[in-house]
Design an enzyme around this catalytic site. Structure first.
Site, PDB file in Angstrom:
ATOM      1  N   ASP B 419      48.169  44.645  51.524  1.00  0.00           N
ATOM      2  CA  ASP B 419      48.015  43.589  52.506  1.00  0.00           C
ATOM      3  C   ASP B 419      48.771  42.387  51.940  1.00  0.00           C
ATOM      4  O   ASP B 419      49.106  42.356  50.770  1.00  0.00           O
ATOM      5  CB  ASP B 419      46.518  43.288  52.634  1.00  0.00           C
ATOM      6  CG  ASP B 419      46.254  42.133  53.550  1.00  0.00           C
ATOM      7  OD1 ASP B 419      46.954  42.035  54.559  1.00  0.00           O
ATOM      8  OD2 ASP B 419      45.355  41.345  53.247  1.00  0.00           O
ATOM      9  N   ASP B1029      42.193  42.628  50.970  1.00  0.00           N
ATOM     10  CA  ASP B1029      41.049  41.781  50.678  1.00  0.00           C
ATOM     11  C   ASP B1029      40.161  41.507  51.879  1.00  0.00           C
ATOM     12  O   ASP B1029      39.063  41.019  51.736  1.00  0.00           O
ATOM     13  CB  ASP B1029      41.508  40.435  50.110  1.00  0.00           C
ATOM     14  CG  ASP B1029      42.072  39.535  51.186  1.00  0.00           C
ATOM     15  OD1 ASP B1029      42.778  40.078  52.052  1.00  0.00           O
ATOM     16  OD2 ASP B1029      41.818  38.337  51.173  1.00  0.00           O
TER      17      ASP B1029
END
Lengths: 399, 1499
Positions: B419, B1029
Site C-alpha cells: 500500500d 496499514d
C-alpha cells in the site's frame, strides 16, 4: 557474576519462560485482551483486577543481550580447499600408521580352522552328517586329523564356528525367558509367552525354555596332540572362563539357590532336542544348570549368520613350552548337531588373541585405505587450492 | 504448536449459535424483552431465557473431558494416527517387532507433551475467563428497585445495566440513556480495533427526548434485532413500544463489549447480546495458521519417505519369502514356529513381515520432525520478537508475529504488494498548499517549515548516532520561531535521550490524540491568503452589521470563506479539550436536534407564521442557559416543541442572525477562547481530516465544537458561528467523498459541502453555463484548479477538492423524503443510503483544492532499493491518483528515472486488450534487443545473475519462457486494472506486468488490490507478501502468502488481519533479508538434516536384513531405536535450527542479493532431498559394513555388535550436523557434547540397570564391556571419518570451486570489519559477478558488441559524472593497500561500479522543475527502438498525455486516444521530448510540443 553453569541455567530458564509467555500471548492475545486492558484503567476504577498480560508500564524494548540479539560469540568455519587441507593431511598421516600397526598385530595372531561338517564323501564326518536326527540315541563320532605348522605360544582359544545359522532371526532371538534363566522360580514353572511354542512339553514347563535353548549346540570336541612318538596326548580344555563374567554371575542363575539341581528343576522337562536335562550338563556343580558356560555362550545370540563361539580355552602351562607345539593333532568330534537342513557348516577354530581380539586384518586395511584416500584427497585439494583458490578473492582476503 | 487448538473455540461459538438458532422459533431476528417484566431471569416465561448469558468460557476442556477430547483433537493430525497405528500394530503378536509397551513410548511422549501444553494453555484461559467473569457491573434489580453490583457472568440478555465513566462494557448493550446532555455516549474501541479516537454513540431515538433519569421500570419496549453476528460495524433492528411505534436501531445505538465508556458520566442500556454472542467474542478468532511453502515442500518429501518406506518393507518382505522358500520343507532350527506351533507358509510370513518392517522402519517417517519444527519456529518467533532493530522506540512497539508457523516464508518472498499511504509514507498529513477559486497559494513559509523538520530529523539521527549527547541543535534552530523549537523538542526529546520513560510518555501523549504531531498541527499560513481571509471576514462582519445580504459579497471572497468553512466542518473531527484529552468540549450554544422525521422537517422548514421574531432572543438564551447547566429540571414540557420554536425563530434570517451567536458572552467569545485556541485537540478518524482542520485553524477559522446536530466554527471578526448539521454523508471508498448538509447561519441557506478525491468531485461539478460571466468564471476556476491539481499531484501531494452546493428548500425536502426512507429501511439500508448520497452530490460548485503532503517514512527508498536488489518485485497498489502515486514512486525509488515507464490507461475492455497486446509487443521487441546486451545492462544495474528468474511456475502457466525483468516500470490505473483483471486479459496483463521491474496500480479499490495479489499468486505460482496499514488493505493482506500490517495510525484492522505486524515499513528490510533468510535457511537445513538422519539410521537396519534372513530383526537395541530421535540426536539439531546463522545480519543487509537464495529455494531443492538420501545410504553403508567386517566371523553377539553401530551412527550424525553447522556458539558445542554424553550415560545406566528386564535384547553390561574394548574406539574413529569423507570433501571443493553467493557472504563475514566495510560500502559489491568469479558469470558480464545497448552506454557516463566522488573513492579504495585486500586486484576489477545514489529526489518542490539536462536525442537509440518496433508492426507517432513526469530518460506512454479515434496505439518516447512539464500549464509550449510530435512521427 555467578558461575557459568548458573548463568547458563538462568539463561535457559529465562528463555523458556519468555518462550512460553510468548506462545500464549500470541495465541490468546485476543482472549486475554479484555482482562489485560484493565491495567490501563483509570484511577477511579472500581475494578483493580490486573490481567495476566501484566506490567503495562514495562517497556517492551527487547533486552540488548548477545543471546537475544543472536550475537553470541561464535566460531564460523568456512569449508574451502584451503581450510580443510590440513585436516585431510592430518587424518591421512594419522590413519596410515595406525592401520599398519593394526594390520601387523592381526597378522601376528595365529589361527587354525578345521571344517568338520562332513559334506564331502572323503570327510571323516560324512557318515555322521548323513544319518542324523536330533533324537538318535547312539552318538556318532568322527575323528579329524590336522597339522599345525607353527607353535601357538600363548593361550589358545578353541571356537566352534557355524555358518548359515541365523541365530539373529527375529523370532529366534526373542524365544527365551530371561527371568527363567536368572533363576526365577515362578518363571521356571511358567515360562514367558515368548518361549512359545517351546515353553511346555507334555504340560510340563521346559527348562530352559525357548528356541535358542532348544537348538543348543551339542557337539563334543576333544583335541589330541599326536606326539611324534605316536602317542595321543589329550589336550586339557578349560571349560570355564568362556562366558562373560556378568552373565555367569548376574544374568544367569539356577533356581531357588538349591544346591541340589535335580530338586531345583523338579517338575520341569528338558528341551525337546536335548539329550540330557539341564541339570546334567556338567558334573561340576559350579558349571551346571543354567550357569553352564557352554549354555550361557550359546544363549548369547550371534550377530551374523556366520559366527563362532568360544568353546574351550587351552591355558598356557609354562612360559617354556608352547601351548600347542607344532605337529599333528587329532580332533575327536561327537557329532550331534545337524546343520544340513540349512546348508550349514561346522568348524573348529584354534586361535590366539591379541589386545584387539581375534585375527581380523580388515580394520588395519580399512585404516590404511581411509588414510590413503584422505591423503590423496588432500593432495587433490592442494591442487585445487593452488589452481582455483587464488581466484577466490575473498577466501584469500580471509587468509 | 497446536494447530487445531484455536479453531474448536470458534467452532464452539458457532455451535452455540447453531443451537440458539434451533431452539426458538426459526426466525431471523432476535427479540429482546426487558427481564424486569418477568420474575425470574431464568423462568420459563422469560422470552430471553434461551439467549446465551454473559458468562464466557473460552476453555476447551473440563476436568473430565480433557483426556478424551484432547486425544480426539490430537488424532486429527494424520501423523499421530499413523504412529498410534504403528504402536498398536506392535500388540499383534505375529508382527510385533518391539516390546509393545515400549513402542508406545514415543507416541505417548509426543501426545503427552502436546496435551500438557494444551492443558496449561487451557488453564490460563480458564483463569482469564474467571477474572473476566467475576468483574462487577451495575445491574438493575427489580426487587430492590436500584442498580446493584453483580458479576459479569450474571448479566443476562434483557438486563438493564448502568455504566459509569471509564468502565468497560460487559456485553453488547443498547444505549437507552446517557447523562450527556446531547444524549451521547463516547466509547473507546481500542481493544476491539485499536482505534484510539472516541466514537460517539447515541441514545435510541425514542428515549432521546427523555429528560429525567431513565427508569427501567417504565421501559416497555420490545427489541427486535439481528441474530448475533461478528460484524462490528453493523447493527440493525427496531424497538417496538407499547404504543406500537417502531423506532429503528442503528449501530450508533449499540455499545460493544470490551469498549470503554469515556466522557460520559453515566449511561444506561439494555443488554442485547451477551457472552459468546457479543460481537467482540464472535470476532475473537485467534491467530491464523498457514502452511508455509517449505512445509508444503517438506510434505512432498515426507510422502517420498513413505514410498521409500514401503519399498523397503516390500523388498524385505519379498526377501523373507524367498529366504523361507529356499529351505523348502526342511525347517531349520532357527526358524521358530509361530507361538501356536503352526508352520507359516513363506507367503504368509512375507505378509506378516511386511507389517513388522513397517514397525521397524517407522523411524523413517520422522515422528519428531513435526514437533521439532514447531519448537524451532517458536524459537525463531521469539528471536524475531527480541530483535532490537525491529523495535520502535517512538511507539514502544515491536514486531508482532501473529502467525507462528510461517516464519520461513519470509525468506522466500518474490513479490511484495505494498500500500502507499501509511505504509510507504508516514501517514502524517501536512497541509502544504491550496488553491481557492482558481488562485494558487503556495504557502512558501510552510514549505520552509517542513523542510526544517526534515533537517532536524536528519540532525537528530546524527546526534543519536554520535552517542546521544545534547546536541547543538538549539543553536541551529534558534533562528526559528521559539514556538516551533519548543514543540519539536517536546516530541523529539525522547529520541535524543533514548530514555525509556520519556519514550513512553511521548507515546502515551501521541496515543491520546492521533494525527496531532506538531508537524501536522503548526501550519504557517500563506500571507496573501491570510489577508484575503481577514478581508473577507471583516467585510462579512460589516455586512452583517449593516444587514446586507451575504450574496453581495464578491464571489472570490465568498469562495474563500466557503472554502475554509468547508475545511472546518466537512469532516467528523471531534474536539476535545487540552487538559483532559478525553473530555469533549461542551460548548453548547443552541439545542437543535437533527432532522429525523419528515414532520420535523416540515415543522422546521415550512415558512410558518406562528411566531414573529419577537421572542427569539430571549427564548434561545433561555434554552442555552438550560442546556449549559443541564439537570433534570425540564423547563419546557416538550423539547421538540422548543426546538421547533427555535427553528422558527431563525426563519427570519437577517434580523435574527446576530442572535445565533448572541447568547455567548462577548468576553468569553473573544479572548478567553483564543487563549485556549491553540490547545484544542482534534480527534480525527483520518489524518487528512485532521490536517485540513488544522490548516483552517491556521487561518483563524477553527472548529470549536461538534455535536451531532451542530458544528461550531470560530471565524475571525465574525466570532462563533453555529452551523446546524442536518446530515453527514460519511466517507466511503466507493464514492471517495464525504458531504455535510448544513444550514448556513449567515445566509440561512441549506448548503452541502463536499470534500473528496479530485476525480470524484470533478465529475460532479455543475457544468458551467458559458453564457453568463459567472459561468465563465466557474469554467476558469475549474480548469485552473485542474491544472493546479495536476501540479500538486506531480509534487506528490495528496489532492482533495472542496465543493459546495446550495439547495433550495424544495430540493432539500424532495431529497430528504427519500433519504429518510432509506435511513429507516431495514433491508438494504446501506445501498439505499448510498443511492441517496449519490442523488445529493451532484451539480456541485467547485471552491478549491488542497494539497496535503504525506511524507515518506524514514528509510523507505533505501528499503525499497535493497529489497529490489534482493530480487523482490515490488508492486505498489494505491488508491491515490496516478500522478501522486507516480511521484511518490519516484521519491521512494520505486521507479527509476533511468527506466522507461509504461502507462496503461484505457477506458474500455477492447482498448485495454489492445494496449496490453501492444505493450507485450513492445516488451518482446525490447527483450529481443536487450537480451543481447542484457549482460552489459546487468553490469550496470547491479542485478545481473538474478535477473533471469527461473520460472518457478510449472508448465501450467502459459508462459514457459523465463522472463527477463526489464528496466521498465508499469503504471496502471484502477479503471484499466478492472479491465485487465478480466479473465480474458489477465494472462496478458501478467505477462506485461511480470516483465516490468516495478508496477504501480493507482486508484485501485481494496477488492482490486486483493484480486491483483490473488492473480499473481495463483498464476505465477510465486510467494507474495502484502503490506498495508489500513482497512482497505485487509483483503489484500489476507490473500497474500504473508500479510504484513503496519501498526500505524489508521487503526488496527490491517494488523488484526496480518501475519506479522511491523511498526514501520523500513523494518521489512531486516525482517525479510535477515530474519526471513535465517528462518528459511535454518529450517530448510534442519528439515533436510532430519530426513537424512532418519534415513541413515533406518538404512542401517535395512542392510542388516540381508544378514538375518529378512526376518525383521534389528541389531540396534529397541530402546536406542525408539529414543534415538527423541533424545540422543534431538538437541543439536534444535540448537542449530534455532541459532545457526549462515551469514551475519550485517552482510545480509548489505548484500541483499543473498536473499535470492531463499527465493529460489536453494537451500532445499527437490534434488537435495535425494542427494541427502543417497548420502544417508552411503553413510549407513559405511556405518554398517565397517563394523560388519571388523566383527565378521567372530564371537560377537547381536547387541554387542549393534551397540557400536548405534554409537557410530550417532557420532556420524552429529559430526554431519557439525559439517552443516555454520556458526558454532557455545550452545552448539554444548548440545553436541550433551548428546554424546547423554547417549553414553543412558546406555551405561540402561545396560547396568536390570539383568533380566529388557527382553529380548537384554543388553546387560554390553556397553561396559565395549568401553573396555580397544576395537570399539578404533571403530569410533574410523567410521565417522570414512562416512563423512565425501561430504566434507564435496563441501570443501564447492567452497573453493563454485561457491554460492551465500558462501561468499560468509567469507566476507570473516574479513576484518574494516576491510569488509570497504568492500561493501565502496564498491557496492555484487554477489553475482564480483563475488563468484566463475566463468559463466564472467561471460555474462561481457559487454556485447551489438548496437542495442546504446542506452546503457549512455547511462553509464551520466552516472559517472553525477557520482564523481563515489568513483574517486572507489579508485582510492582499490589503490590503497587495504591489508590483504590488494591480493585480489584481479577479481576486484570485476566489481561493478554502480552509482551510489545518496541523494534522494527532491520530494517537496516549490515549483515544478523543468528537467534541466537536455539529453541529446540519441538517434541511434531511437533507431534501435524504431527498428524493433517496426519489427512488431507498430506504428509510431507521438501522443502525449497530460501526465507530468519527473525527469525520466525514457518513458513510454501507452494511451488510447479518446473513444472514436483510430484503434492504434501510440508510443511516445519521453526521452526525446524535451519539455516534460504539463502542456496545459504552459499553453505556450504546446506548439513546441506539437512540433516535436510531428518531428517524431516522421521518424
Amino acid at each position: 557474576v555467578t558461575s557459568p553453569r548458573g548463568a547458563f541455567i538462568s539463561l535457559f530458564v529465562n528463555f523458556l519462560v519468555e518462550l512460553t509467555a510468548l506462545a500464549t500471548t500470541c495465541r490468546f492475545r485476543a482472549a486475554i485482551m479484555m482482562a489485560s486492558s484493565y491495567n490501563a484503567k483509570d484511577e477511579d476504577g472500581h475494578i483493580t483486577v490486573s490481567g495476566p498480560g501484566g506490567g503495562t508500564l514495562r517497556s517492551k524494548k527487547p533486552e540488548n543481550t548477545a543471546f537475544k540479539q543472536q550475537r553470541l560469540p561464535a566460531w564460523q568455519p568456512i569449508l574451502t580447499a584451503g581450510t580443510v587441507l590440513p585436516a585431510f593431511f592430518i587424518i591421512g598421516l594419522l590413519f596410515i600408521p595406525i592401520g599398519i600397526g593394526l594390520f601387523v598385530t592381526s597378522n601376528n595372531i595365529k589361527e587354525f580352522e578345521v571344517d568338520y561338517t562332513g559334506i564331502d564323501m572323503s570327510s571323516p564326518c560324512f557318515n555322521c552328517s548323513q544319518n542324523f536326527s536330533w533324537n538318535s540315541t547312539r552318538p556318532c563320532t568322527c575323528t579329524i586329523p590336522f597339522y599345525l605348522d607353527q607353535p601357538y605360544e600363548s593361550n589358545v582359544y578353541v571356537y566352534y564356528g557355524l555358518s548359515n545359522f541365523y541365530q539373529n532371526h527375529r523370532r529366534y532371538v526373542k524365544s527365551r525367558d530371561d527371568s527363567q534363566l536368572n533363576g526365577d522360580v515362578n518363571s521356571l514353572m511358567s515360562p514367558s509367552k515368548e518361549c512359545e511354542p517351546y515353553a511346555f512339553h507334555e504340560n510340563k514347563p521346559i527348562a530352559p525354555c525357548g528356541a535358542i535353548a532348544n537348538s543348543m549346540f551339542n557337539d563334543t570336541l576333544e583335541l589330541f596332540y599326536n606326539d611324534p612318538n605316536g602317542t595321543r596326548i589329550p589336550i586339557p580344555l578349560n571349560t570355564t572362563g568362556i562366558a562373560w563374567w556378568t552373565d555367569k554371575h548376574v544374568k544367569f542363575g539356577n533356581p531357588g539357590g538349591n544346591p541340589n539341581l535335580t530338586a531345583a528343576f523338579q517338575g520341569t522337562t528338558k528341551p525337546l532336542n536335548w539329550r540330557r536335562p539341564v541339570y546334567e550338563l556338567d558334573a561340576d556343580p559350579g558349571n551346571n544348570g543354567f550357569i553352564n558356560e557352554d549354555f550361557i555362550v550359546w544363549m548369547r545370540t550371534a550377530a551374523l549368520p556366520t559366527f563362532r563361539k568360544l568353546y574351550r580355552i587351552i591355558n598356557k602351562k609354562s612360559s617354556m613350552v608352547p601351548t600347542l607345539p607344532r605337529g599333528n593333532y587329532t580332533l575327536e568330534v561327537v557329532y550331534n548337531y545337524p546343520v544340513r537342513s540349512f546348508e550349514g557348516r561346522k568348524r573348529v577354530i584354534l586361535s590366539t588373541i591379541s589386545w584387539m581380539g581375534g585375527k581380523n586384518p580388515f580394520l588395519g586395511i580399512a585404516y590404511i585405505t581411509v588414510g590413503s584416500v584422505c591423503f590423496f584427497l588432500g593432495v587433490v585439494l592442494l591442487i585445487v587450492h593452488h589452481k582455483c583458490g587464488n581466484r577466490n578473492n575473498s577466501a584469500d582476503i580471509s587468509n | 504448536m497446536a494447530r487445531e487448538s484455536e479453531e474448536p473455540g470458534m467452532a464452539k461459538a458457532s455451535k452455540v449459535k447453531r443451537q440458539r438458532k434451533k431452539k426458538p422459533k426459526e426466525n431471523k431476528t432476535r427479540t429482546v424483552h426487558a427481564n424486569l417484566l418477568y420474575d425470574n431471569a431464568k423462568g420459563e416465561e422469560n422470552p430471553n431465557r434461551n439467549y446465551a448469558n454473559n458468562k464466557i468460557k473460552t476453555t476447551k476442556y473440563t476436568v473430565l473431558s480433557f483426556l478424551p477430547k484432547n486425544l480426539f483433537e490430537q488424532f486429527h493430525r494424520f501423523a499421530n494416527v499413523y504412529f498410534v497405528f504403528i504402536a498398536l500394530l506392535n500388540f499383534v503378536p505375529v508382527v510385533n517387532a518391539f516390546q509393545p509397551e515400549l513402542a508406545l513410548a514415543p507416541v505417548v511422549f509426543i501426545l503427552s507433551v502436546t496435551a500438557i501444553k494444551d492443558l496449561w494453555e487451557d488453564y490460563r484461559r480458564h483463569r482469564s475467563d474467571q477474572e473476566i467473569n467475576h468483574m462487577d457491573c451495575l445491574v438493575y434489580n427489580r426487587a430492590e428497585r436500584r442498580y446493584t453490583e453483580r458479576y459479569w457472568k450474571e448479566v443476562r440478555v434483557g438486563d438493564f445495566i448502568r455504566l459509569r465513566c471509564n468502565e468497560i462494557l460487559p456485553a453488547d448493550v443498547l444505549l437507552l440513556s446517557s447523562s450527556d446532555p446531547d444524549r451521547l455516549c463516547h466509547i473507546e474501541t481500542a481493544t476491539l480495533d485499536g482505534e484510539t479516537n472516541l466514537k460517539q454513540r447515541q441514545v435510541v431515538r425514542s428515549f432521546f427526548d427523555l429528560d429525567c433519569d431513565f427508569d427501567p421500570l417504565k421501559y416497555n419496549g420490545i427489541i427486535e434485532c439481528e441474530k448475533p453476528n461478528n460484524d462490528l460495524n453493523r447493527f440493525r433492528g427496531y424497538i417496538i413500544h407499547r404504543s406500537g411505534r417502531r423506532d429503528a436501531l442503528y449501530k450508533e445505538n449499540l455499545l460493544l463489549r470490551g469498549c470503554t465508556i469515556r466522557n460520559t458520566e453515566e449511561a444506561v442500556g439494555i443488554v442485547i447480546y451477551a457472552g459468546h454472542e457479543t460481537k467482540a467474542m464472535l470476532n475473537n478468532n485467534g491467530p491464523r495458521y498457514k502452511r508455509s511453502k517449505l512445509e508444503r515442500q517438506m510434505n512432498v518429501d515426507v510422502f517420498w519417505c513413505v514410498i521409500i518406506l514401503l519399498v523397503m518393507c516390500l523388498f524385505a518382505a519379498v526377501g523373507h519369502g524367498l529366504w523361507m522358500f529356499q529351505y523348502g520343507d526342511k525347517r531349520p532350527v532357527f526358524d521358530v514356529l509361530s507361538p501356536e506351533g503352526t508352520d507359516l507358509s513363506p507367503i504368509m510370513s512375507a505378509i506378516y513381515l511386511f507389517l513388522t518392517m513397517i514397525i521397524v522402519f517407522q523411524v523413517l517417517i520422522p515422528i519428531s520432525l513435526f514437533v521439532s519444527i514447531e519448537i524451532v519456529k517458536i524459537c525463531q518467533v521469539y528471536f524475531i520478537h527480541q530483535d532490537m532493530d525491529l523495535y520502535d522506540e517512538e511507539t514502544d512497539s515491536h514486531l508482532q508475529c501473529r502467525a507462528l508457523n510461517i516464519t520461513e516464508d519470509l525468506g522466500q518472498m518474490q513479490y511484495i504488494f505494498s500500500d502507499k499511504t501509511g505504509t510507504l509514507t508516514e501517514n502524517k498529513m501536512v497541509f502544504r498548499r491550496c488553491t481557492v477559486a482558481g488562485v494558487e497559494y503556495s504557502h512558501d513559509a510552510n514549505a520552509r517549515r517542513l523542510a526544517m523538520y526534515q533537517e532536524m530529523d536528519s540532525e537528530e539521527e546524527d546526534c543519536t548516532s554520535h552517542g546521544g549527547t545534547l546536541p547543538r541543535r538549539d543553536s541551529v534552530t534558534s533562528h526559528q520561531s521559539a514556538r516551533v523549537v519548543l514543540r519539536s523538542q517536546s516530541t523529539k526529546s525522547h529520541r535524543r535521550t533514548g530514555s525509556r520513560a520519556e519514550a513512553k510518555r511521548a507515546s502515551i501523549l501521541s496515543k491520546h490524540t492521533a494525527f496531532s504531531s506538531p508537524m501536522e498541527k503548526d501550519i504557517t499560513p500563506d500571507p496573501q491568503l491570510l489577508d484575503k481571509v481577514n478581508e473577507c471576514s471583516s467585510q462579512m462582519d460589516f455586512m452583517r452589521f449593516h444587514n446586507q445580504p451575504m450574496s453581495q459579497l464578491p464571489s472570490d471572497l465568498a469562495d474563500i470563506i466557503d472554502f475554509f468553512i468547508a475545511l472546518t466542518i466537512c469532516n467528523t473531527v471531534v474536539v476535545s479539550s487540552p487538559n483532559q484529552p478525553r473530555q469533549k468540549v461542551r460548548m453548547r450554544f443552541e439545542l437543535k436536534s437533527p432532522v429525523k422525521t419528515i414532520e420535523d422537517f416540515i415543522k422546521r422548514f415550512t415558512p410558518s407564521r406562528l411566531t414573529s421574531g419577537s421572542n427569539s432572543s430571549s427564548s434561545s438564551s433561555l434554552i442555552t442557559n438550560r442546556s449549559s447547566n443541564r439537570g433534570c429540571s425540564s423547563l419546557l414540557s416538550s423539547p421538540s416543541a422548543e426546538s421547533t420554536l427555535t427553528k422558527l425563530d431563525e426563519e427570519q434570517s437577517p434580523q435574527g442572525m446576530e442572535h445565533s451567536f448572541g447568547p455567548v458572552p462577548p468576553c468569553y467569545n473573544g479572548n478567553a477562547w483564543n487563549l485556549e485556541d491553540g490547545e484544542l485537540r482534534y480527534e480525527a478518524e483520518s489524518p487528512d481530516e485532521a490536517a485540513l482542520v488544522y490548516a483552517a485553524r491556521a487561518y483563524k477559522c477553527s472548529l470549536v465544537g461538534r455535536l451531532p446536530d451542530q458544528v461550531t466554527v470560530e471565524l475571525p471578526h465574525l466570532g462563533k458561528l453555529s452551523f446546524e448539521l442536518l446530515h453527514t454523508l460519511c466517507f466511503d471508498s466507493t464514492r471517495k467523498r464525504m458531504s455535510v448538509v448544513v444550514r448556513h447561519p449567515l445566509t440561512d441557506q441549506i448548503t452541502v459541502y463536499t470534500k473528496g478525491a479530485d476525480s470524484a468531485i470533478m465529475d460532479l461539478i455543475r457544468p458551467p453555463d458559458t453564457g453568463s460571466s459567472k459561468g465563465k468564471r466557474q469554467k476558469k476556476i475549474v480548469s485552473r484548479t485542474q491544472n493546479y491539481l495536476n501540479l500538486y499531484a506531480a509534487d506528490g501531494l495528496r489532492t482533495l477538492c472542496i465543493a459546495k452546493k446550495i439547495l433550495s428548500k424544495e430540493q432539500y425536502a424532495c431529497w430528504l423524503q427519500r433519504h429518510l426512507q432509506a435511513e429507516t429501511a431495514i433491508q438494504g439500508r446501506e445501498e439505499l443510503l448510498f443511492d441517496s448520497a449519490l442523488r445529493l452530490e451532484t451539480n456541485l460548485q467547485l471552491l478549491g483544492a488542497t494539497g496535503i503532503e504525506d511524507r515518506l517514512q524514514d528509510g523507505v527508498p533505501e528499503t525499497i532499493a535493497s529489497l529490489r536488489k534482493a530480487g523482490l518485485q515490488i508492486w505498489v497498489l494505491t488508491g491515490d491518483k496516478q500522478e501522486t502515486a507516480v511521484n511518490i514512486a519516484y521519491a521512494c525509488k520505486l521507479l527509476d528515472p533511468e527506466e522507461e515507464i509504461l502507462t496503461l490507461n484505457a477506458d474500455s475492455q477492447e482498448a485495454c486488450a489492445l494496449l496490453l497486446e501492444e505493450s507485450l509487443h513492445y516488451i518482446q521487441a525490447k527483450f529481443l534487443c536487450s537480451s543481447t546486451d542484457q549482460a552489459a545492462k546487468a553490469f550496470h544495474s547491479n542485478f545481473a545473475p538474478f535477473e533471469i528468474y527461473p520460472s518457478s511456475s510449472p508448465s501450467s502457466s502459459s508462459h514457459t519462457t523465463p522472463f527477463t525483468v526489464l528496466q521498465l516500470g508499469l503504471v496502471i490505473d484502477g479503471r484499466t486494472l478492472a479491465y485487465a483483471l478480466d479473465k480474458s486479459l489477465e494472462d496478458k496483463f501478467l505477462a506485461v506486468a511480470r516483465s516490468c521491474r516495478s508496477v504501480l496500480c493507482c486508484r485501485s479499490t481494496p477488492l482490486q488490490k486483493s484480486m491483483v495479489v490473488k492473480l499473481v499468486r495463483n498464476k505465477l505460482k510465486v510467494m507474495t507478501l502484502a503490506i498495508g496499514d489500513g482497512a482497505n488493505d485487509v483483503s489484500m493482506i489476507q490473500v497474500a502468502d504473508v500479510g504484513v500490517g503496519i501498526s500505524g495510525q489508521e487503526g488496527m484492522q490491517a494488523v488484526m488481519a496480518s501475519d506479522f505486524a511491523l511498526p514501520r515499513f523500513r523494518y521489512l528490510q531486516k525482517l525479510l533479508l535477515v530474519h526471513g533468510h535465517w528462518c528459511y535457511s535454518r529450517l530448510a537445513n534442519m528439515i533436510l538434516y532430519f530426513f537424512y538422519k532418519n534415513a541413515m539410521f533406518v538404512a542401517l537396519i535395512f542392510w542388516y536384513q540381508f544378514y538375518c534372513g529378512f526376518s525383521g530383526s534389528a541389531m540396534i537395541d529397541q530402546w536406542y531405536l525408539i529414543f534415538f530421535n527423541l533424545m540422543f540426536s534431538a538437541f543439536p539439531q534444535l540448537i542449530t535450527g534455532t541459532l545457526d546463522k549462515d551469514v551475519s545480519a550485517e552482510t545480509l543487509q548489505q548484500l541483499p542479493q543473498l536473499y535470492v537464495n531463499g527465493q529460489n529455494s536453494e537451500e532445499y531443492k527437490p534434488y537435495m532431498f535425494w542427494m541427502n538420501m543417497i548420502d544417508a545410504f552411503y553413510q549407513s553403508l559405511v556405518c554398517f559394513f565397517i563394523p560388519y567386517f571388523a566383527y565378521a566371523d567372530s564371537d560377537v553377539d547381536l547387541f554387542t555388535w549393534g551397540t557400536p553401530i548405534t554409537t557410530l551412527a550417532l557420532l556420524t550424525i552429529l559430526v554431519h550436523l557439525g559439517i552443516e553447522t555454520k556458526t558454532w556458539t557455545w550452545m552448539n558445542w554444548l548440545s553436541i557434547a550433551f548428546s554424546t554424553a547423554l547417549f553414553f550415560t543412558v546406555a551405561l545406566c540402561y545396560n547396568a540397570s536390570c539383568p533380566t528386564c529388557y527382553t529380548p535384547s537384554n543388553p546387560y553390561w554390553t556397553m561396559q564391556r565395549l568401553l573396555q574394548d580397544p576395537l570399539f574406539y578404533l571403530l569410533c574413529v574410523i567410521t565417522p571419518v570414512a562416512a563423512l569423507l565425501p561430504r566434507y570433501f564435496y563441501r570443501a571443493c564447492q567452497g573453493t570451486l563454485f561457491p554460492t553467493p551465500v558462501q561468499v557472504g560468509r567469507q566476507l563475514d570473516k574479513l576484518p570489519t574494516e576491510t569488509r566495510r570497504n568492500i561493501l560500502s565502496l564498491r557496492r559489491v555484487k554477489a553475482g559477478s564480483a563475488l563468484s568469479p566463475k566463468p559463466p558469470f564472467l561471460s555474462l558480464s561481457k559487454p556485447s558488441p551489438k548496437g542495442c545497448n546504446k542506452k546503457d552506454l549512455r547511462s553509464f557516463p551520466s552516472s559517472e559524472t553525477s557520482q564523481g566522488p563515489a568513483l574517486q573513492m572507489d579508485e582510492q579504495g582499490q589503490r590503497s593497500p587495504l591489508g590483504p585486500a590488494d591480493s585480489n586486484k584481479g577479481p576486484l576489477d570485476l566489481y561493478a561500479i554502480v552509482p551510489t545514489e545518496k541523494d534522494t529526489l527532491p520530494y517537496t518542490k516549490d515549483t515544478p522543475k523543468l528537467p534541466e539536462e537536455p539529453r541529446p536525442p540519441s538517434t541511434k537509440d531511437s533507431e534501435c527502438l524504431g527498428k524493433t518496433l517496426e519489427a512488431s508492426d507498430v506504428s509510431l507517432s507521438g501522443w502525449i498525455t497530460s501526465t507530468p513526469l519527473l525527469s525520466q530518460t525514457g518513458s513510454v506512454q501507452l494511451n488510447l486516444p479518446p473513444a472514436g479515434d483510430s484503434q492504434c496505439v501510440k508510443y511516445t518516447r519521453n526521452s526525446d521530448q524535451r519539455l516534460k512539464s504539463d502542456h496545459s500549464i504552459h499553453p505556450a509550449q504546446r506548439t513546441e510540443q506539437g512540433a516535436e510530435q510531428s518531428l517524431h512521427t516522421t521518424l
